[in-house]
Design an enzyme around this catalytic site. Structure first.
Site, PDB file in Angstrom:
ATOM      1  N   ASP A 181      -0.910   0.299  -6.526  1.00 51.58           N
ATOM      2  CA  ASP A 181      -2.234   0.780  -6.117  1.00 51.58           C
ATOM      3  C   ASP A 181      -3.328  -0.152  -6.645  1.00 51.58           C
ATOM      4  O   ASP A 181      -4.231  -0.571  -5.915  1.00 51.58           O
ATOM      5  CB  ASP A 181      -2.419   2.214  -6.648  1.00 51.58           C
ATOM      6  CG  ASP A 181      -3.714   2.858  -6.170  1.00 51.58           C
ATOM      7  OD1 ASP A 181      -4.200   2.500  -5.087  1.00 51.58           O
ATOM      8  OD2 ASP A 181      -4.242   3.726  -6.886  1.00 51.58           O
ATOM      9  N   ASN A 205       8.373   1.129  -0.650  1.00 55.68           N
ATOM     10  CA  ASN A 205       9.837   1.091  -0.639  1.00 55.68           C
ATOM     11  C   ASN A 205      10.321   0.523  -1.967  1.00 55.68           C
ATOM     12  O   ASN A 205      10.028  -0.628  -2.294  1.00 55.68           O
ATOM     13  CB  ASN A 205      10.344   0.218   0.515  1.00 55.68           C
ATOM     14  CG  ASN A 205      10.188   0.925   1.843  1.00 55.68           C
ATOM     15  OD1 ASN A 205      10.510   2.107   1.977  1.00 55.68           O
ATOM     16  ND2 ASN A 205       9.670   0.217   2.831  1.00 55.68           N
ATOM     17  N   LYS A 223      13.141  -0.948  -3.799  1.00 55.42           N
ATOM     18  CA  LYS A 223      14.408  -1.598  -3.442  1.00 55.42           C
ATOM     19  C   LYS A 223      15.383  -1.638  -4.611  1.00 55.42           C
ATOM     20  O   LYS A 223      16.583  -1.454  -4.434  1.00 55.42           O
ATOM     21  CB  LYS A 223      14.143  -3.036  -2.982  1.00 55.42           C
ATOM     22  CG  LYS A 223      13.144  -3.165  -1.846  1.00 55.42           C
ATOM     23  CD  LYS A 223      13.823  -3.065  -0.523  1.00 55.42           C
ATOM     24  CE  LYS A 223      12.882  -3.404   0.606  1.00 55.42           C
ATOM     25  NZ  LYS A 223      13.497  -3.184   1.906  1.00 55.42           N
ATOM     26  N   ARG A 255     -14.627  -0.125   7.994  1.00 52.69           N
ATOM     27  CA  ARG A 255     -14.483   0.167   6.561  1.00 52.69           C
ATOM     28  C   ARG A 255     -13.021   0.268   6.127  1.00 52.69           C
ATOM     29  O   ARG A 255     -12.729   0.520   4.961  1.00 52.69           O
ATOM     30  CB  ARG A 255     -15.213   1.465   6.230  1.00 52.69           C
ATOM     31  CG  ARG A 255     -16.746   1.301   6.186  1.00 52.69           C
ATOM     32  CD  ARG A 255     -17.452   2.649   6.091  1.00 52.69           C
ATOM     33  NE  ARG A 255     -16.987   3.443   4.989  1.00 52.69           N
ATOM     34  CZ  ARG A 255     -16.848   4.782   5.005  1.00 52.69           C
ATOM     35  NH1 ARG A 255     -17.176   5.454   6.080  1.00 52.69           N
ATOM     36  NH2 ARG A 255     -16.402   5.429   3.960  1.00 52.69           N
ATOM     37  N   LYS A 256     -12.082   0.086   7.068  1.00 54.20           N
ATOM     38  CA  LYS A 256     -10.652   0.187   6.746  1.00 54.20           C
ATOM     39  C   LYS A 256     -10.071  -1.177   6.386  1.00 54.20           C
ATOM     40  O   LYS A 256     -10.244  -2.145   7.134  1.00 54.20           O
ATOM     41  CB  LYS A 256      -9.866   0.736   7.939  1.00 54.20           C
ATOM     42  CG  LYS A 256     -10.124   2.186   8.248  1.00 54.20           C
ATOM     43  CD  LYS A 256      -9.237   2.630   9.403  1.00 54.20           C
ATOM     44  CE  LYS A 256      -9.528   4.062   9.801  1.00 54.20           C
ATOM     45  NZ  LYS A 256      -8.774   4.469  10.995  1.00 54.20           N
TER      46      LYS A 256
END
Lengths: 237, 237
Positions: free
Chosen positions: B161, B180, B182, B203-204
């Protein structure tokens, strides 16, 4: 590499001394060192109320404890370290004995139980075995801040990982987490994580959860998870 | 509810006293209380080597510091708390002034900087602005354990994050994380998180990353993230 890290930490703690700066470590070291011995380890259960719990958290805790009375629900205990048997299962599966696990594990403790009471993760999980679901009551303390005044997304992801994992039963590893953060969670507030097992395919467990406010009016997050059962008979390759 | 939590914590700390049990709090309280005042706050930059850093982490740090010399890369500083300006932006956007943010924030600090040196998250992020990518060097300490001997999935999710967020620049909120896992990451080992901005739509911000061992031979995790730019002019509804 691992030995280097452990050696580095030891030199810091040696410099600080026992009484100054690292009081938790001196006591916490003992149980972990005994993980692979036959000595009896007395664990403290952390999934019980302490004075940092808010009125909301205590109230919800009491409500779920009442539900436990007829056996339909059970409270899951929580420790800083896993049980000896489970540790041995994971060790057999994942760790190379050449790496010196005992040394590496000597300072280790569960991520979510490494904070002083009230500063980090305060939570308790209740399980309904018949319905294959759990409810996690979680209060995130001031050391879990991301954006000012709000819970860090990583702290929420951590609790979602734990909540989903609590639905699985037994030794599992997370293979996928997919989290939609709908609304930010205010720091120090209480949230309720409802998790359920949706599907079981061989060793694969498909789970989902949602995170809501105590009054259920605010949906903070939704998530799915794929977990894999660990087979102690097989080592990973 | 929030006041109740803060009051609970205060009563615990009052019982413990300053010298016994909560040494970090007594000093950490001061700067946060000044977040919304005009007093000057001196922040310590935590994204610099300390004695708990392993040889691998120090070596990689030195290599990236060399890359910074021609200005193509820059080291991002890291603080326990955000700058006053950024705090004000977020406060305007997310927090209801009636809730008493100053009180709530008084004990707060960044989730990943709440541990003693070496016990939790040791990391530094380098950014290449032209290439819109970052490299995060991360060593997860013994208090970040999940399965015995291994890093907790939530700790990895937290660093993912942060690493993805470091590619965005400015004030953003995480909307989606899809991870994911692994291979499990050994506790106390160093990993390298390569993150990049893939697409920008209004804004994305769409981002992706991978987590590898220092020798790049082991792929531990892959992830994508959707982040939303915070507009300080608008309050969320």
């Amino acid at each position: 590499m691992l030995r280097s890290c452990t050696a580095g930490l030891r030199s810091i703690w040696a410099l600080r001394g026992r009484r100054e700066g690292a009081p938790r470590l001196s006591t916490d070291l003992q149980p972990a060192r005994r993980l692979f011995s036959t000595e009896k380890v007395i664990h403290k259960d952390w999934a019980l109320p302490n004075p940092s719990w808010s009125k909301d958290l205590k109230l919800l805790f009491d409500q779920f404890m009442k539900k436990c009375e007829d056996g339909s629900w059970e409270r899951l205990p929580s420790y800083k370290r896993r049980s000896t048997q489970e540790s041995e299962d994971f060790t057999t599966y994942f760790l190379d004995p050449k790496l010196g696990e005992e040394e590496r594990l000597s300072q280790a403790q569960l991520f979510t139980r490494g904070f002083e009471d009230g500063l980090g993760f305060e939570y308790v999980i209740f399980k309904n075995n018949d319905e294959k679901r759990t409810v996690c009551l979680f209060q995130g303390g001031p050391y879990l801040q991301g954006v000012p005044g709000l819970l860090h997304g990583g702290a929420m992801a951590t609790m979602i990982d734990i909540a989903l994992g609590s639905c699985t039963g037994g030794a599992v590893m997370t293979a996928n987490l997919n989290i939609n953060f709908k609304r930010p969670v205010p720091l120090c507030s209480v949230v309720v994580i409802n998790s359920q097992l949706d599907k079981l395919e061989g060793r694969k467990l498909f789970l989902s959860c949602n995170v809501r406010s105590v009054d259920e009016k605010t949906l903070y997050s939704e998530a799915t998870g794929l977990f894999i059962k660990v087979d102690p008979e097989k080592r990973s390759t």
